[in-house]
Design a protein around this motif. Sequence first.
Motif, mmCIF file in Angstrom:
data_model
loop_
_atom_site.group_PDB
_atom_site.id
_atom_site.type_symbol
_atom_site.label_atom_id
_atom_site.label_comp_id
_atom_site.label_asym_id
_atom_site.label_seq_id
_atom_site.Cartn_x
_atom_site.Cartn_y
_atom_site.Cartn_z
ATOM 1 N N GLY A 216 -2.623 -12.450 -5.745
ATOM 2 C CA GLY A 216 -4.004 -13.118 -6.079
ATOM 3 C C GLY A 216 -4.884 -11.824 -5.798
ATOM 4 O O GLY A 216 -6.099 -12.118 -5.998
ATOM 5 N N ILE A 217 -4.500 -10.553 -5.988
ATOM 6 C CA ILE A 217 -5.411 -9.547 -6.109
ATOM 7 C C ILE A 217 -4.955 -8.777 -7.682
ATOM 8 O O ILE A 217 -3.666 -8.615 -7.801
ATOM 9 N N VAL A 218 -5.715 -7.639 -7.961
ATOM 10 C CA VAL A 218 -5.426 -6.713 -9.022
ATOM 11 C C VAL A 218 -4.949 -5.376 -8.002
ATOM 12 O O VAL A 218 -6.031 -4.525 -7.822
ATOM 13 N N PHE A 219 -3.678 -5.560 -7.934
ATOM 14 C CA PHE A 219 -2.980 -4.759 -6.831
ATOM 15 C C PHE A 219 -3.384 -3.245 -6.901
ATOM 16 O O PHE A 219 -3.777 -2.368 -6.067
ATOM 17 N N SER A 220 -3.672 -2.613 -8.064
ATOM 18 C CA SER A 220 -3.819 -1.250 -8.533
ATOM 19 C C SER A 220 -5.401 -0.891 -8.052
ATOM 20 O O SER A 220 -5.649 0.372 -7.971
ATOM 21 N N SER A 221 -5.972 -1.779 -7.872
ATOM 22 C CA SER A 221 -7.460 -1.544 -7.584
ATOM 23 C C SER A 221 -7.838 -1.553 -6.094
ATOM 24 O O SER A 221 -8.704 -1.301 -5.664
ATOM 25 N N TYR A 222 -6.785 -1.650 -5.411
ATOM 26 C CA TYR A 222 -6.848 -1.784 -3.760
ATOM 27 C C TYR A 222 -6.311 -0.454 -3.153
ATOM 28 O O TYR A 222 -5.163 0.085 -3.290
ATOM 29 N N ILE A 223 -6.970 -0.078 -2.181
ATOM 30 C CA ILE A 223 -6.494 1.155 -1.462
ATOM 31 C C ILE A 223 -5.569 0.167 -0.415
ATOM 32 O O ILE A 223 -6.006 -0.686 0.243
ATOM 33 N N MET A 224 -4.341 0.599 -0.121
ATOM 34 C CA MET A 224 -3.343 -0.101 0.731
ATOM 35 C C MET A 224 -3.060 0.574 2.036
ATOM 36 O O MET A 224 -3.039 1.672 1.967
ATOM 37 N N SER A 225 -3.121 -0.127 3.216
ATOM 38 C CA SER A 225 -2.894 0.436 4.543
ATOM 39 C C SER A 225 -2.051 -0.370 5.415
ATOM 40 O O SER A 225 -1.928 -1.339 5.009
ATOM 41 N N TRP A 226 -1.663 0.575 6.322
ATOM 42 C CA TRP A 226 -0.890 0.002 7.158
ATOM 43 C C TRP A 226 -1.515 0.085 8.522
ATOM 44 O O TRP A 226 -2.028 1.163 8.714
#
Length: 117
Positions: free
Chosen positions: A26-36
């Motif tokens: 549901g998101i444009v994954f490459s546009s997001y900063i991903m974190s844990w």
Amino acid sequence: QVQLVEFGGGLVQAGGSLGLSCAASGIVFSSYIMSWYRQAPGKQRELVAVITDSFSPDYTDSVKGRFTISRDNAKNNVYLQMNSLKPEDTAVYYCNARLWHSSTNYWGQGTQVTVSA
């Protein structure tokens, strides 16, 4: 509808390894900063590791050299490989997606990681 779903938590002995994965939709994954992030009982949620397409991954000091974050933009997945686990790594681990230059962010439901002494 945005969804972040974590997989891979469990129980492991100290010194062992676990791998977590987070599947985003549901998101444009490459546009997001991903974190844990993680949250231990009675403690605040803390940032563990962060990855973008533009910069080197970053880690909180307590996991440097033991944890590795990676992402696969083709699969919309982010991963956290955890080695040399310690009892103090015990926590619920959450995946987070934050849109660049925005306050928009999403959370997964969390996955429990328990490290026994």
